[in-house]
Enzyme design. Sequence first.
Site, PDB file in Angstrom:
ATOM      1  NE  ARG A  46      28.259   6.581  31.834  1.00  0.00           N
ATOM      2  CZ  ARG A  46      27.432   5.999  30.996  1.00  0.00           C
ATOM      3  NH1 ARG A  46      26.698   6.485  30.144  1.00  0.00           N
ATOM      4  NH2 ARG A  46      27.643   4.602  31.225  1.00  0.00           N
ATOM      5  CE1 TYR A  98      38.656  29.301  37.348  1.00  0.00           C
ATOM      6  CE2 TYR A  98      38.241  27.672  35.603  1.00  0.00           C
ATOM      7  CZ  TYR A  98      38.622  28.051  36.742  1.00  0.00           C
ATOM      8  OH  TYR A  98      38.984  26.988  37.779  1.00  0.00           O
ATOM      9  CG  ASP A 170      31.674  31.200  33.012  1.00  0.00           C
ATOM     10  OD1 ASP A 170      31.234  31.200  33.910  1.00  0.00           O
ATOM     11  OD2 ASP A 170      32.911  30.487  33.000  1.00  0.00           O
ATOM     12  CE  LYS A 195      34.434  28.474  41.293  1.00  0.00           C
ATOM     13  NZ  LYS A 195      34.867  28.910  39.928  1.00  0.00           N
TER      14      LYS A 195
HETATM   15  C1  LIG Z   1      35.380  28.465  38.733  1.00  0.00           C
HETATM   16  C2  LIG Z   1      35.120  29.010  37.445  1.00  0.00           C
HETATM   17  C3  LIG Z   1      34.981  27.923  36.296  1.00  0.00           C
HETATM   18  C4  LIG Z   1      35.333  26.492  36.606  1.00  0.00           C
HETATM   19  O1  LIG Z   1      34.425  25.795  37.452  1.00  0.00           O
HETATM   20  P1  LIG Z   1      34.792  24.656  38.215  1.00  0.00           P
HETATM   21  O2  LIG Z   1      33.590  24.253  39.255  1.00  0.00           O
HETATM   22  O3  LIG Z   1      35.996  24.874  39.240  1.00  0.00           O
HETATM   23  O4  LIG Z   1      35.194  23.437  37.382  1.00  0.00           O
HETATM   24  C5  LIG Z   1      34.743  28.451  35.272  1.00  0.00           C
HETATM   25  N1  LIG Z   1      34.450  29.930  35.133  1.00  0.00           N
HETATM   26  C6  LIG Z   1      34.404  30.675  36.280  1.00  0.00           C
HETATM   27  C7  LIG Z   1      34.128  32.021  35.868  1.00  0.00           C
HETATM   28  C8  LIG Z   1      34.720  30.313  37.328  1.00  0.00           C
HETATM   29  O5  LIG Z   1      35.173  31.125  38.382  1.00  0.00           O
END
Ligand SMILES: *Cc1c(COP(=O)(O)O)cnc(C)c1O
Length: 378
Positions: A46, A98, A170, A195
Amino acid sequence: MKFATKAIHVGQEPDSFTGSVAVPVYQTSTYQQLAIGKHKGFEYSRTGNPTRKALEEAVSSLEEAKYGLAFASGVAATTAVFSLLKTGDHVICGDDIYGGTYRLLEYMFRQWGLEVTYADSRETGSFGDAIKKNTKLIWIETPTNPLLKIIDIRALAHISKQNNILLAVDNTFASPCLQQPLTLGADIVVHSTTKYLAGHSDVIGGAIATSDAKAYYGLKFYQNAAGAVPGPWDCWLILRGIKTLVVRMRQHEKNALFIAEVLEKHPKVERVHYPGLRSHPQHELAKTQMHGFGGMISFEIKGGFAEVEEFVSRLRLFLLAESLGGVESLVCYPPKMTHSSFSGEERQKRGIKDNLIRLSVGIEDKEDLKEDLESALA
Ligand SMILES: *Cc1c(COP(=O)(O)O)cnc(C)c1O
């Protein structure tokens, strides 16, 4: 070292024990210690794991950061950043974000006394206007989700530095291949590695990169204390994805620009949102802070929900699914999928119309993608 080389080599030196070219999956929970208080850098998985460490080094290097941290999901990484704050602190958040980030702020952190203001993502000034004495963090996405607005990172970094506020970006939609927020003045970068970084729709993960030592130590403490860490297999998959990030992003972008132009000319399409189009109101701004425009497009189809439903049901290649950034093309309906945590009224306020469709353009042959869209529109 240049970006494409780093993506393949940083954090991923051959294994010193065997020479293994691929970073091994260290599927272990714990590590033998040499003596009490004496170990080889790892005590418990962890807290730290060599496969995770490789991923953390790779992400930090791609974002030009000193430090990197990997999490079990993008949302876990986002939670870590908000957890740097305390009851009574104030966050200014871009209004086009998001849905899961909005859900966290509204339904988790507000309960714990965090104050939140949403600023107009197109107006840098609206972030400055929202600053209060207790403002500690500005949180944005750019390009935004789902409307592909562009926020001026340099201008916002200037405002946040003047006011001693952290700026977190982000960077999921652009990926570090197309945009490096820390080099534009941001303090913290967050990714859903699910992604583009992983890129194959087969793993959930998140990451943070920063060069701010204080933020890093707070986040690292949180990572170990809260425990939302990724397992070694997931780290390995994301690392493998990162190696081909540059070639994938090039193809995503080529295909997306082609598709955006096809849609823009189509009589059944009302409006296309893609920063690579000249018609995008912030096309010039995008060129100053991005090295490319990415693979995400949204568009408004002529009509309403009935037309959206019909269109989506007729697609063959574009799969109806949440998520983005994988090699395969996906279509999603933000009002009922990624952005369902917003009320109808909140969506209207943000300009997310009932005829909005989002595409994650994959790296298939672009003519096949065009044909799929055109036949479904027809
Ligand atoms: C998918 C996404 C998230 C969240 O990520 P997860 O891996 O699904 O928890 C946050 N910000 C953006 C822009 C996203 O497309």
